[in-house]
Scaffold this active site. Sequence first.
Site, short mmCIF file in Angstrom:
data_model
loop_
_atom_site.label_atom_id
_atom_site.label_comp_id
_atom_site.label_asym_id
_atom_site.label_seq_id
_atom_site.Cartn_x
_atom_site.Cartn_y
_atom_site.Cartn_z
N GLU A 23 -5.79 -10.27 -1.33
CA GLU A 23 -7.14 -10.42 -0.48
C GLU A 23 -8.28 -10.05 -0.95
OE1 GLU A 23 -5.51 -7.75 1.99
OE2 GLU A 23 -3.07 -7.46 1.58
N GLU A 80 0.73 -1.05 -0.06
CA GLU A 80 -0.27 -0.04 0.15
C GLU A 80 0.59 1.43 -0.11
OE1 GLU A 80 -2.77 -0.70 2.96
OE2 GLU A 80 -3.70 -1.88 2.56
C1 GLA Z 1 -4.05 -4.87 4.11
C2 GLA Z 1 -4.21 -5.14 4.30
C3 GLA Z 1 -3.84 -7.09 5.11
C4 GLA Z 1 -5.71 -7.16 6.12
C5 GLA Z 1 -6.50 -5.70 5.48
C6 GLA Z 1 -7.99 -6.28 6.10
O1 GLA Z 1 -5.61 -4.89 3.05
O2 GLA Z 1 -2.99 -5.31 3.37
O3 GLA Z 1 -3.33 -7.00 5.90
O4 GLA Z 1 -5.28 -5.98 7.04
O5 GLA Z 1 -6.10 -4.63 4.75
O6 GLA Z 1 -7.45 -6.08 7.68
#
Ligand code: GLA
Length: 381
Positions: A265, A160
């Site tokens: 994710e 991120e």
């Molecule tokens: C982000 C992070 C993850 C997790 C998600 C939701 O996407 O990369 O590690 O913390 O948020 O919890």
Amino acid sequence: MEAMMPSHPFPALLASLLAVAGCATAEPALKDACRDSFLIGAAINEAQFSETDNRVATLIKTHFNSVTAENVLKWESVHPEPDRYDFSASDRYVDFGERNNMFIVGHTLVWHSQTPRWVFEDAEGTPLDREALLLRMRDHIHTVVGRYKGRIHGWDVVNEALNEDGTLRPTPWLRIIGEDYLEKAFEYAREADPSAELYYNDYSLEHAPKRDGAVALIRNLQNRGVKVSGIGTQQHLRMDSPTLAQVDASLTALSQLGIKVMVTELDVDVLPSSTWDRGADVSLRAEANPALNPYVDALPASVQLELAERYAGLFSVYMKHRKTLDRVTFWGVTDADSWLNNWPVRGRTSYPLLFGRDARPKPGFKAVIESVSPVPSGSQS
Ligand code: GLA
């Protein structure tokens, strides 16, 4: 591109979807259904990989061939104090993945969140300078990646780093080190385990400005001789946003980088989105805002089917990209484990995954199985 997408067998599907929940032993394994297309993974928690949550541990072994550490390899967990690493949980995580012959992902090395404040300060609380922070980053990466050298197969090296407009997010890493902090993170990880795959991971890459920023960021690293093995697109999605066309366009653009592309994710939030437009506000609590928590007892059948259709659509797009899509990882296993029970509002009853609170497959599970098998002919461009 949208016109080339395989049509979804929704009508046939809908008739049988609701029946799936009762037959825990009869359903096919997700990993078998996806075998010829991509790895299928789940982010897992301590109770699961320690097998104290036996029921879900069994589900993970049955259905997934890749795991990601949901929390135990984040900086705050594995390196809570300047001179103290804690590998007790992460060792068990890696053991679990190895015992079950899984592709093991390390998440994550350099991130602005779930990273203690001390990381960026000296013992007096004064901000570190560039050289001191680089040393600290190098020590962390060498220690953590080095411990699992040859055992963790791929690392989310930087998580991120981008704003929504595709520019670099003003994190302490950027402020103190400068733009080359990403390059340094990849360099240190490569030194620590030359054979591990190294990834950049981010969310909202379905939106063109951020995706263009990610593509430029990777190209810039490549031009500087940094080897990036893959890009992770998180895909924390909603029912109606982004559109399948956006997901499709995003996977097409990312595949043009010539590196591995992974959905890292995946989940689909079915709850009202009151705060999404202005970001999360976790001070909002479900008890005080019942309208934000409408399905406390159960998800209505109609919404369950919409969710199954959403998953069918998503996996049809993933199948279209199966030659360049290396892995699809869900962020959690059952609805009970999901972070979405506490984000963006605390204390809600959320239903974003393929397995319910009873650890049984939901209609979305069967929708996914039907979307990935058999491989639709002519669906790969
Ligand atoms: C982000 C992070 C993850 C997790 C998600 C939701 O996407 O990369 O590690 O913390 O948020 O919890």
